[in-house]
Scaffold this motif. Structure first.
Motif, PDB file in Angstrom:
ATOM      1  N   TYR A 224       2.914   6.180  -6.947  1.00  0.00           N
ATOM      2  CA  TYR A 224       2.132   6.272  -8.338  1.00  0.00           C
ATOM      3  C   TYR A 224       0.959   6.793  -8.332  1.00  0.00           C
ATOM      4  O   TYR A 224      -0.156   6.207  -8.264  1.00  0.00           O
ATOM      5  N   PRO A 225       0.817   8.061  -7.869  1.00  0.00           N
ATOM      6  CA  PRO A 225      -0.629   9.063  -7.913  1.00  0.00           C
ATOM      7  C   PRO A 225      -1.142   8.810  -9.133  1.00  0.00           C
ATOM      8  O   PRO A 225      -0.452   8.966 -10.169  1.00  0.00           O
ATOM      9  N   GLY A 226      -2.538   8.457  -9.183  1.00  0.00           N
ATOM     10  CA  GLY A 226      -3.254   8.210 -10.581  1.00  0.00           C
ATOM     11  C   GLY A 226      -3.170   6.954 -10.949  1.00  0.00           C
ATOM     12  O   GLY A 226      -3.853   6.478 -12.221  1.00  0.00           O
ATOM     13  N   GLY A 227      -2.311   5.899 -10.324  1.00  0.00           N
ATOM     14  CA  GLY A 227      -2.715   4.618 -10.641  1.00  0.00           C
ATOM     15  C   GLY A 227      -3.946   3.642 -10.504  1.00  0.00           C
ATOM     16  O   GLY A 227      -4.868   4.401  -9.756  1.00  0.00           O
ATOM     17  N   ILE A 228      -4.376   3.105 -11.224  1.00  0.00           N
ATOM     18  CA  ILE A 228      -5.711   2.493 -11.300  1.00  0.00           C
ATOM     19  C   ILE A 228      -5.343   0.934 -10.909  1.00  0.00           C
ATOM     20  O   ILE A 228      -4.683   0.137 -11.325  1.00  0.00           O
ATOM     21  N   GLU A 229      -6.359   0.683  -9.824  1.00  0.00           N
ATOM     22  CA  GLU A 229      -6.302  -0.939  -9.212  1.00  0.00           C
ATOM     23  C   GLU A 229      -7.388  -1.782  -9.815  1.00  0.00           C
ATOM     24  O   GLU A 229      -8.418  -1.344 -10.216  1.00  0.00           O
TER      25      GLU A 229
ATOM     26  N   THR B 115      -0.822   3.488 -15.259  1.00  0.00           N
ATOM     27  CA  THR B 115      -0.328   2.672 -14.416  1.00  0.00           C
ATOM     28  C   THR B 115      -1.200   2.023 -13.556  1.00  0.00           C
ATOM     29  O   THR B 115      -2.271   2.337 -13.058  1.00  0.00           O
ATOM     30  N   LEU B 116      -1.055   0.797 -13.487  1.00  0.00           N
ATOM     31  CA  LEU B 116      -1.898  -0.249 -13.010  1.00  0.00           C
ATOM     32  C   LEU B 116      -1.383  -0.849 -11.791  1.00  0.00           C
ATOM     33  O   LEU B 116      -0.345  -1.327 -11.916  1.00  0.00           O
ATOM     34  N   PHE B 117      -2.388  -1.343 -10.672  1.00  0.00           N
ATOM     35  CA  PHE B 117      -1.935  -1.953  -9.620  1.00  0.00           C
ATOM     36  C   PHE B 117      -2.889  -3.299  -9.715  1.00  0.00           C
ATOM     37  O   PHE B 117      -4.017  -3.233  -9.965  1.00  0.00           O
ATOM     38  N   GLU B 118      -2.119  -4.432  -9.463  1.00  0.00           N
ATOM     39  CA  GLU B 118      -2.559  -5.759  -9.741  1.00  0.00           C
ATOM     40  C   GLU B 118      -3.310  -5.951 -10.885  1.00  0.00           C
ATOM     41  O   GLU B 118      -4.299  -6.891 -11.041  1.00  0.00           O
TER      42      GLU B 118
ATOM     43  N   GLU C  31       0.966  -1.115   0.068  1.00  0.00           N
ATOM     44  CA  GLU C  31      -0.066  -0.115   0.065  1.00  0.00           C
ATOM     45  C   GLU C  31       0.684   1.394  -0.255  1.00  0.00           C
ATOM     46  O   GLU C  31       0.455   2.217  -0.456  1.00  0.00           O
ATOM     47  N   LEU C  32       1.909   1.239   0.576  1.00  0.00           N
ATOM     48  CA  LEU C  32       2.959   2.472   0.819  1.00  0.00           C
ATOM     49  C   LEU C  32       3.414   2.664  -0.534  1.00  0.00           C
ATOM     50  O   LEU C  32       3.522   3.679  -1.134  1.00  0.00           O
TER      51      LEU C  32
END
Length: 222
Positions: free
Chosen positions: A59-64, A87-90, A53-54
């Motif tokens: 990466y502000p603006g990243g999409i999960e 930018t993608l998370f998971e 999470e940290l």
């Protein structure tokens, strides 16, 4: 497709530890998992979640990708990868029977950064972090390299024509934190939480998390 059995990165990790474990995994009705209720392992997982999470704050603006199920996750990921920059998370990607969810994937044109976040601490002054005195790959870092290599292979196959660069993101233990663990144990106001979030962002700017490129280490090993 929803019923398809994939070799995920967690199953790949099991297989590298012991091929027999791969056979027994996912068969909870037939074979009990003694690690399932292990409080110590659960606490380690929670620590890894906090570091993850940290890392997202960098990466502000990243999409999960929050979809449930392999098929829905793959579909949601592909819908976003059509963007020139994202930018993608998971995000979920697959190739044949291989399936991975990358911690952080940053796409800029045909350049892709695959970032695997780990809670293992890293000291940038340690010249033997990857290799021991005799030049061998350290046994404690080998599983991380294999994990990243597996993900890199799948992403390369799933995104032909892209240049994929893998990274490990690790907590830099040579840096001092600007906040303590209070967020984990106390109820605080929204205003105070926002202030602490800004402190954490500043913490990230000070390079608290070190991004370590693993390409050269992996090439040297292979």
């Amino acid at each position: 497709m929803s019923n398809r059995v994939y070799l995920t990165k967690s199953r790949f990790k099991l297989a590298t530890e012991c091929p027999t474990k791969l056979y027994y995994t996912g068969k909870s009705k037939e074979y009990a998992d003694t690690k399932k209720d292990d409080e110590f392992l659960q606490s380690l997982a929670e620590g890894g979640f906090q570091v993850g999470e940290l890392a997202k704050l960098m990466y502000p603006g990243g999409i999960e990708i929050e979809a449930q199920g392999h098929a829905a996750q793959l579909e949601a990921t592909q819908a976003l990868l059509v963007r020139q920059e994202v930018t993608l998370f998971e995000p979920a990607l697959s190739h044949e029977r291989l399936f991975v969810r990358v911690d952080i994937l940053e796409k800029k044109g045909n350049a892709v950064r695959l970032i695997e976040v780990k809670s293992k601490s890293y000291d940038p002054n340690d010249e033997q972090f990857f290799r021991g005195k005799k030049g061998q790959i350290n046994s404690d870092i080998r599983p991380y390299l294999m994990d990243v290599a597996f993900q890199t292979y799948v992403v390369l196959q799933a995104m032909p024509g892209h240049r994929v660069t893998p990274y490990l993101m690790l907590p830099d233990k040579s840096k001092a934190a600007t906040v303590d663990a209070r967020l984990q144990f106390e109820e605080i106001s929204n205003e105070e939480r926002q202030a602490w979030e800004q402190a954490l962002l500043k913490y990230c700017e000070l390079d608290t998390l070190a991004m370590v490129m693993v390409v050269e280490g992996w090439r040297a090993w292979t």
